[in-house]
Scaffold this active site. Structure first.
Site, PDB file in Angstrom:
ATOM      1  N   GLU A   1       0.828  -1.218   0.000  1.00 23.33           N
ATOM      2  CA  GLU A   1       0.000   0.000   0.000  1.00 23.33           C
ATOM      3  C   GLU A   1       0.857   1.260   0.000  1.00 23.33           C
ATOM      4  OE1 GLU A   1      -1.380   2.027   3.273  1.00 23.33           O
ATOM      5  OE2 GLU A   1      -1.013   0.432   4.729  1.00 23.33           O
TER       6      GLU A   1
ATOM      7  N   LYS B   1      -3.223  -1.251  15.717  1.00 26.79           N
ATOM      8  CA  LYS B   1      -2.614  -0.421  16.751  1.00 26.79           C
ATOM      9  C   LYS B   1      -3.595  -0.174  17.875  1.00 26.79           C
ATOM     10  CE  LYS B   1      -1.431   2.483  13.606  1.00 26.79           C
ATOM     11  NZ  LYS B   1      -1.837   1.533  12.659  1.00 26.79           N
TER      12      LYS B   1
HETATM   13  N1  PSU Z   1      -1.640   2.215  10.248  1.00 27.79           N
HETATM   14  C1  PSU Z   1      -0.320   2.536  10.158  1.00 27.79           C
HETATM   15  N2  PSU Z   1       0.096   3.276   9.141  1.00 27.79           N
HETATM   16  C2  PSU Z   1      -0.750   3.696   8.183  1.00 27.79           C
HETATM   17  C3  PSU Z   1      -2.133   3.323   8.265  1.00 27.79           C
HETATM   18  C4  PSU Z   1      -2.528   2.591   9.309  1.00 27.79           C
HETATM   19  O1  PSU Z   1       0.465   2.187  11.020  1.00 27.79           O
HETATM   20  O2  PSU Z   1      -0.298   4.364   7.264  1.00 27.79           O
HETATM   21  C5  PSU Z   1      -3.054   3.721   7.164  1.00 27.79           C
HETATM   22  C6  PSU Z   1      -3.434   2.482   6.329  1.00 27.79           C
HETATM   23  O3  PSU Z   1      -3.387   2.844   4.967  1.00 27.79           O
HETATM   24  C7  PSU Z   1      -4.868   2.204   6.731  1.00 27.79           C
HETATM   25  C8  PSU Z   1      -5.356   3.613   7.015  1.00 27.79           C
HETATM   26  O4  PSU Z   1      -5.623   1.553   5.743  1.00 27.79           O
HETATM   27  O5  PSU Z   1      -4.255   4.249   7.677  1.00 27.79           O
HETATM   28  C9  PSU Z   1      -6.597   3.630   7.854  1.00 27.79           C
HETATM   29  O6  PSU Z   1      -7.088   4.933   7.868  1.00 27.79           O
HETATM   30  P1  PSU Z   1      -8.571   5.206   8.427  1.00 27.79           P
HETATM   31  O7  PSU Z   1      -8.478   4.857   9.872  1.00 27.79           O
HETATM   32  O8  PSU Z   1      -8.823   6.653   8.165  1.00 27.79           O
HETATM   33  O9  PSU Z   1      -9.467   4.271   7.668  1.00 27.79           O
END
Ligand code: PSU
Ligand code: MN
Length: 315
Positions: free
Chosen positions: A27, A162
């Site tokens: 990603e 996390k």
């Molecule tokens: N966790 C990380 N680094 C990240 C993300 C999550 O440690 O970069 C990113 C991933 O791309 C995940 C997104 O899909 O954050 C989730 O964002 P949201 O909670 O806005 O859906």
């Protein structure tokens, strides 16, 4: 015209897919919004090397120049890393708007899954998935990643979720969405920087070959995504209590500053990076590499099973 018309797949990835060779999707929100420059660029390149060394072809996915790009590398990868937070963060709902505007965007887990499926890639490595945020009962903040996992047949290898998230609720939603949660060499669902979260996985698998067998059956059953939780290597792991203090502080700061919506996860990651004086980033990079290696090993085993299936079914 269908969605495939918007794909730009690199020559290397295209030829690997045509030959049934193992490919691992990666990603790009982790590059644009998850880590600072220049560590994000170094990480993105190192992770590609890890995938290659384990015998698979890396396919970094992003939205650039009005195209769904699969196999972003070289100058384009650098452009993305330099753009960082100025790039958009593409969730599923943003895709059509970004293709129309031509704006550059990092793709989240949900969007990377969507594009990987369109390109025919079954295995995808990341750091951590999005999930149900703490306080979601008021904010309704639940990542689109969980919905996508239920619907899209792509396997995501991550280091758990996390603990900026509510892990119990995240696991509940994954269950509701019918997503198998497998522990790779563990019975515990890991919490990204920490190897345990206090919650269990549904099923434990100890080898890439065993995982690949399960994935091949999941695919025969035409079911949705699978989540593989691969704990951070011991040498880079934090004790759950040690990281919790920083998480609590970061969450309090987000509240004070009125951070909400899609800005929440990037804000918390950045704040924890500052509070740990960069040590959270070193762990983050280590776990992403570890996930990329395991993903490649699984992709190699899965490609062998699929080749075998194809030869058995050949008249
Ligand atoms: N966790 C990380 N680094 C990240 C993300 C999550 O440690 O970069 C990113 C991933 O791309 C995940 C997104 O899909 O954050 C989730 O964002 P949201 O909670 O806005 O859906
Ligand atoms: Mn959200």
């Amino acid at each position: 015209m269908d969605g495939k018309a918007y794909l730009s797949v690199s020559g290397e990835v295209k030829s690997a897919l045509a030959k049934g060779l193992p490919v691992v999707a990666l990603e790009s929100t982790i590059i644009t919004h998850g880590m600072p420059y220049p560590q994000n660029l170094a990480m993105a390149r190192d992770v590609e090397d890890v995938v290659r060394k384990a015998g698979a072809v890396p396919a970094t996915i992003a939205i650039m120049d009005g195209r769904l790009c699969v196999g972003v590398s070289g100058d384009d990868l650098e452009r993305l890393a330099v753009e960082g937070h100025r790039a958009a963060k593409a969730s599923r709902r943003d895709v059509a708007a970004l293709l129309a505007s031509g704006e550059m965007a990092g793709t989240t887990v949900a969007t990377t899954m969507q594009i990987a499926a369109l390109a025919g890639i079954a295995i995808f490595a990341t750091g951590g998935i999005g999930g149900v945020h703490r306080g979601a009962e008021d904010s309704f903040d639940i990542s689109a990643d969980l919905e996508e996992l239920g619907n899209t047949p792509v396997t995501v290898i991550c280091a758990g979720a996390k603990s900026i998230l509510d892990i119990a609720k995240t696991l509940e939603v994954l269950e509701t969405n019918g997503v198998p949660v497998l522990g790779f060499g563990t019975d515990d669902f890991p919490a990204f920087w920490a190897r345990t979260s206090g919650f269990k996985v549904d099923h434990r698998f100890d080898t890439a070959a065993a995982v690949a067998k399960m994935l091949s059956i999941q695919s025969d059953l035409e079911m949705g995504g699978v989540l593989i939780a691969n704990p951070i290597p011991e040498a880079d792991a934090w004790e759950p209590e040690a990281i919790e203090a920083f998480i609590t502080q970061a969450l309090a700061d987000a509240e004070t500053q009125g951070i909400a919506g899609k800005a929440t996860t990037p804000f918390l990651l950045k704040r924890i990076f500052e509070l740990t004086e960069g040590r959270s980033l070193a762990s983050n990079i280590a776990l992403v590499k570890n996930n990329a290696r395991v993903a490649a090993e699984i992709a190699v085993e899965l490609a062998a099973i699929e080749a075998n299936k194809a030869s058995v079914h050949r008249p």
